[in-house]
Scaffold this motif. Structure first.
Motif, PDB file in Angstrom:
ATOM      1  N   ARG A  91       0.831  -1.210   0.000  1.00 24.51           N
ATOM      2  CA  ARG A  91       0.000   0.000   0.000  1.00 24.51           C
ATOM      3  C   ARG A  91       0.863   1.256   0.000  1.00 24.51           C
ATOM      4  NH1 ARG A  91      -3.759  -0.621   5.016  1.00 24.51           N
ATOM      5  NH2 ARG A  91      -4.271   1.536   4.413  1.00 24.51           N
ATOM      6  N   ALA A  92       1.955   1.227   0.764  1.00 22.79           N
ATOM      7  CA  ALA A  92       2.845   2.392   0.791  1.00 22.79           C
ATOM      8  C   ALA A  92       3.497   2.606  -0.568  1.00 22.79           C
ATOM      9  CB  ALA A  92       3.902   2.213   1.872  1.00 22.79           C
ATOM     10  N   ALA A  93       3.874   1.503  -1.239  1.00 22.06           N
ATOM     11  CA  ALA A  93       4.483   1.611  -2.566  1.00 22.06           C
ATOM     12  C   ALA A  93       3.519   2.199  -3.589  1.00 22.06           C
ATOM     13  CB  ALA A  93       4.973   0.246  -3.037  1.00 22.06           C
ATOM     14  N   GLN A  94       2.229   2.026  -3.342  1.00 25.94           N
ATOM     15  CA  GLN A  94       1.202   2.575  -4.231  1.00 25.94           C
ATOM     16  C   GLN A  94       0.809   4.000  -3.854  1.00 25.94           C
ATOM     17  OE1 GLN A  94      -1.934  -0.320  -3.964  1.00 25.94           O
ATOM     18  NE2 GLN A  94      -0.775  -1.899  -5.049  1.00 25.94           N
ATOM     19  N   GLY A  95       1.463   4.557  -2.837  1.00 24.91           N
ATOM     20  CA  GLY A  95       1.225   5.952  -2.474  1.00 24.91           C
ATOM     21  C   GLY A  95       0.449   6.174  -1.200  1.00 24.91           C
ATOM     22  N   ASP A  96      -0.010   5.102  -0.562  1.00 21.67           N
ATOM     23  CA  ASP A  96      -0.775   5.243   0.673  1.00 21.67           C
ATOM     24  C   ASP A  96       0.182   5.196   1.865  1.00 21.67           C
ATOM     25  OD1 ASP A  96      -2.589   5.305   2.715  1.00 21.67           O
ATOM     26  OD2 ASP A  96      -3.442   3.315   2.338  1.00 21.67           O
ATOM     27  N   LEU A  97       0.709   6.356   2.250  1.00 21.94           N
ATOM     28  CA  LEU A  97       1.685   6.408   3.331  1.00 21.94           C
ATOM     29  C   LEU A  97       1.057   6.281   4.706  1.00 21.94           C
ATOM     30  CD1 LEU A  97       4.083   9.214   2.043  1.00 21.94           C
ATOM     31  CD2 LEU A  97       4.304   6.734   1.832  1.00 21.94           C
ATOM     32  N   SER A  98      -0.270   6.179   4.759  1.00 21.00           N
ATOM     33  CA  SER A  98      -0.929   5.962   6.048  1.00 21.00           C
ATOM     34  C   SER A  98      -1.000   4.476   6.404  1.00 21.00           C
ATOM     35  CB  SER A  98      -2.350   6.542   6.019  1.00 21.00           C
ATOM     36  OG  SER A  98      -3.157   5.846   5.070  1.00 21.00           O
ATOM     37  N   ALA A  99      -0.552   3.599   5.496  1.00 19.23           N
ATOM     38  CA  ALA A  99      -0.597   2.154   5.751  1.00 19.23           C
ATOM     39  C   ALA A  99       0.354   1.790   6.878  1.00 19.23           C
ATOM     40  CB  ALA A  99      -0.236   1.384   4.484  1.00 19.23           C
ATOM     41  N   ARG A 100      -0.133   0.958   7.802  1.00 16.64           N
ATOM     42  CA  ARG A 100       0.682   0.522   8.921  1.00 16.64           C
ATOM     43  C   ARG A 100       0.552  -0.990   9.080  1.00 16.64           C
ATOM     44  NH1 ARG A 100       1.799   4.894   8.002  1.00 16.64           N
ATOM     45  NH2 ARG A 100       2.055   6.697   9.382  1.00 16.64           N
ATOM     46  N   ALA A 101       1.600  -1.615   9.590  1.00 20.35           N
ATOM     47  CA  ALA A 101       1.585  -3.053   9.862  1.00 20.35           C
ATOM     48  C   ALA A 101       0.917  -3.288  11.210  1.00 20.35           C
ATOM     49  CB  ALA A 101       2.999  -3.605   9.866  1.00 20.35           C
ATOM     50  N   ALA A 102      -0.035  -4.220  11.240  1.00 16.42           N
ATOM     51  CA  ALA A 102      -0.767  -4.517  12.476  1.00 16.42           C
ATOM     52  C   ALA A 102      -0.025  -5.573  13.285  1.00 16.42           C
ATOM     53  CB  ALA A 102      -2.181  -4.998  12.148  1.00 16.42           C
ATOM     54  N   MET A 103      -0.006  -5.388  14.587  1.00 17.71           N
ATOM     55  CA  MET A 103       0.649  -6.346  15.492  1.00 17.71           C
ATOM     56  C   MET A 103      -0.303  -7.501  15.777  1.00 17.71           C
ATOM     57  SD  MET A 103       3.703  -5.284  16.315  1.00 17.71           S
ATOM     58  CE  MET A 103       4.712  -3.783  16.331  1.00 17.71           C
ATOM     59  N   THR A 104      -0.531  -8.345  14.761  1.00 14.04           N
ATOM     60  CA  THR A 104      -1.454  -9.461  14.910  1.00 14.04           C
ATOM     61  C   THR A 104      -0.678 -10.759  15.115  1.00 14.04           C
ATOM     62  OG1 THR A 104      -1.509  -9.759  12.510  1.00 14.04           O
ATOM     63  CG2 THR A 104      -3.199  -8.345  13.481  1.00 14.04           C
ATOM     64  N   GLY A 105      -1.335 -11.744  15.696  1.00 15.07           N
ATOM     65  CA  GLY A 105      -0.743 -13.062  15.832  1.00 15.07           C
ATOM     66  C   GLY A 105       0.307 -13.190  16.911  1.00 15.07           C
ATOM     67  N   ARG A 106       0.374 -12.263  17.833  1.00 11.81           N
ATOM     68  CA  ARG A 106       1.366 -12.313  18.920  1.00 11.81           C
ATOM     69  C   ARG A 106       2.751 -12.635  18.378  1.00 11.81           C
ATOM     70  NH1 ARG A 106      -0.914 -16.593  22.959  1.00 11.81           N
ATOM     71  NH2 ARG A 106       1.062 -16.097  24.009  1.00 11.81           N
ATOM     72  N   PRO A 107       3.344 -11.732  17.565  1.00 14.69           N
ATOM     73  CA  PRO A 107       4.636 -12.030  16.906  1.00 14.69           C
ATOM     74  C   PRO A 107       5.777 -12.153  17.906  1.00 14.69           C
ATOM     75  CG  PRO A 107       4.053  -9.725  16.632  1.00 14.69           C
ATOM     76  CD  PRO A 107       2.865 -10.400  17.237  1.00 14.69           C
ATOM     77  N   PHE A 108       6.818 -12.889  17.486  1.00 14.93           N
ATOM     78  CA  PHE A 108       8.013 -13.010  18.296  1.00 14.93           C
ATOM     79  C   PHE A 108       8.697 -11.648  18.412  1.00 14.93           C
ATOM     80  CE2 PHE A 108       7.551 -17.446  16.889  1.00 14.93           C
ATOM     81  CZ  PHE A 108       7.703 -18.108  18.100  1.00 14.93           C
ATOM     82  N   GLY A 109       9.691 -11.577  19.297  1.00 13.73           N
ATOM     83  CA  GLY A 109      10.352 -10.312  19.588  1.00 13.73           C
ATOM     84  C   GLY A 109      10.933  -9.629  18.373  1.00 13.73           C
ATOM     85  N   GLU A 110      11.736 -10.369  17.538  1.00 17.14           N
ATOM     86  CA  GLU A 110      12.352  -9.760  16.376  1.00 17.14           C
ATOM     87  C   GLU A 110      11.309  -9.293  15.367  1.00 17.14           C
ATOM     88  OE1 GLU A 110      13.347 -12.545  17.740  1.00 17.14           O
ATOM     89  OE2 GLU A 110      15.534 -12.737  17.778  1.00 17.14           O
ATOM     90  N   ILE A 111      10.278 -10.101  15.149  1.00 19.64           N
ATOM     91  CA  ILE A 111       9.241  -9.712  14.193  1.00 19.64           C
ATOM     92  C   ILE A 111       8.464  -8.507  14.718  1.00 19.64           C
ATOM     93  CG2 ILE A 111       7.143 -10.466  13.024  1.00 19.64           C
ATOM     94  CD1 ILE A 111       8.245 -13.268  12.977  1.00 19.64           C
ATOM     95  N   SER A 112       8.177  -8.509  16.004  1.00 18.66           N
ATOM     96  CA  SER A 112       7.501  -7.358  16.605  1.00 18.66           C
ATOM     97  C   SER A 112       8.342  -6.097  16.448  1.00 18.66           C
ATOM     98  CB  SER A 112       7.234  -7.635  18.085  1.00 18.66           C
ATOM     99  OG  SER A 112       6.625  -6.522  18.700  1.00 18.66           O
ATOM    100  N   GLY A 113       9.660  -6.214  16.657  1.00 11.96           N
ATOM    101  CA  GLY A 113      10.545  -5.073  16.466  1.00 11.96           C
ATOM    102  C   GLY A 113      10.580  -4.606  15.024  1.00 11.96           C
ATOM    103  N   LEU A 114      10.554  -5.565  14.079  1.00 11.68           N
ATOM    104  CA  LEU A 114      10.540  -5.217  12.656  1.00 11.68           C
ATOM    105  C   LEU A 114       9.285  -4.429  12.304  1.00 11.68           C
ATOM    106  CD1 LEU A 114      11.697  -5.483   9.779  1.00 11.68           C
ATOM    107  CD2 LEU A 114      10.502  -7.682   9.605  1.00 11.68           C
ATOM    108  N   LEU A 115       8.135  -4.884  12.786  1.00  8.69           N
ATOM    109  CA  LEU A 115       6.889  -4.169  12.526  1.00  8.69           C
ATOM    110  C   LEU A 115       6.915  -2.771  13.132  1.00  8.69           C
ATOM    111  CD1 LEU A 115       6.003  -6.989  11.591  1.00  8.69           C
ATOM    112  CD2 LEU A 115       3.843  -6.652  12.797  1.00  8.69           C
TER     113      LEU A 115
END
Length: 357
Positions: free
Chosen positions: A94-118
């Protein structure tokens, strides 16, 4: 707090738990097979290593039960990888298409590194969105600031060309003032843009700030009849390794800011030396900076909107230019409220800005 474990530890613990469960299930099922059957010899043939049909059926049954138990755990583990990564991939598309309001949701109780990446991506997206909005504001304000003087110049020049105006000295001086205003605006924009990009280059040299300050005051004092300038200088030279042109530009911006916004009265300009730095101080006659403006005082295009500024309220770049020049010298500019509500600006420069960290 198991879901907060890092990916490596989390995978090891999940895999260990599944292996341990499989081993326990294998022993338990084998014990059940031979302990509960009345005649174990009926399902095995002496010491043959080839499984009998009952043993094969029992192994298949055990495997089905193990898969049925491990399946939900494996699904739960995969969700902790797949869901956040899918969310991140969707936000990036979505961001690549111009929607800079797109955000990654913290779903699925991600592990520490993945949570940090998001979290890092969301922080980056926030900054990009703010930059995009700031750029739109920049374009609008720059267009507004340029439109008025350009329109005036075009009208006057067109009038001169058509013979509507006589080319008398006062008209020509007025045109020169508008050109000088445009030049200053362009230079201020250039300084701020280069400084924000980390590309503002300085021409360092050993400078006696007393002489630089006196030169600026002599130049600008005639344009400020309502604000006489009182200069307070040390008796001994104040040697600083800096870009003299940029320091003069910062001082002119501070004095011009006082001319536009301060009450009529004396402006005090002084130098104060410290162990490894020098303070250049400009203090006007008030009324000071409104409280609601303090948080963004040195931001680009920030204006007080003072009635004293009138139609010539400035571009809102002056203090941003001062901050940019001070930071380029590894220094800083601060605001303090002086006696009687006076506005007191202090530019602190290291004695040798080429060595300052």
């Amino acid at each position: 707090m198991f879901y907060r474990l890092k990916i490596g530890r989390g995978l090891i613990m999940w895999a260990s738990a599944l292996v341990a469960g499989a081993v326990v299930l294998d022993f338990a099922s084998s014990y059940a097979l031979y302990a509960l059957v009345p005649d174990p010899t009926s399902i095995c043939e002496n010491d043959s290593w080839i499984p009998t049909v009952p043993e094969l059926l029992w192994l298949v049954l055990t495997a089905v039960v193990a898969i049925a138990i491990a399946g939900p755990f494996a699904l739960r583990l995969s969700r902790r990888f797949v869901q956040p990564i899918d969310s991140l991939a969707s936000a990036i598309r979505r961001a690549a298409q111009g929607d800079l309001s797109a955000r990654a949701a913290m779903t699925g109780r991600p592990f520490g590194e993945i949570s940090g990446l998001l979290a890092d991506y969301n922080a980056l997206a926030d900054r990009l969105e703010r930059s995009d909005k700031d750029m739109a504001v920049w374009n609008a304000v720059i267009a507004h600031e340029l439109r008025t003087p350009v329109t005036i110049l075009r009208g006057r020049l067109q009038g001169l060309s058509d013979g509507v105006f006589e080319p008398h000295p006062e008209l020509l001086r007025n045109l020169v003032r508008h050109v000088e205003g445009l030049s200053r605006l362009v230079e201020d924009l250039r300084v701020v843009s280069l400084a924000e990009g980390g590309h503002l280059r300085l021409d360092h040299a050993e400078v006696d700030l007393r002489h630089a300050l006196q030169d600026v005051v002599q130049f600008i004092a005639p344009t400020m009849p309502a604000h006489p300038i009182a200069v307070h200088l040390p008796a001994s030279p104040v040697m600083v390794r800096c870009d003299a042109l940029r320091v003069r530009q910062a001082l002119i911006a501070l004095l011009d800011n006082a001319r536009r916004h301060a009450n009529p009265g004396t402006i005090n300009v002084s130098l104060a030396t410290r162990n490894a730095s020098v303070d250049l101080v400009v203090e006007d006659a008030g009324p000071g900076v409104p409280a609601e403006l303090l948080a963004r005082l040195f931001d680009t295009f920030s204006r007080a909107g003072s009635p004293r500024a009138g139609a010539d309220g400035g571009s809102g770049l002056g203090l941003a230019v001062v901050r940019s020049i001070a930071m380029a010298h590894h220094g800083r500019v601060t605001y303090h409220q002086g006696e009687g509500g006076a506005a007191r600006f202090v530019v602190t420069l290291p004695v040798d800005s080429t060595l300052a960290g």
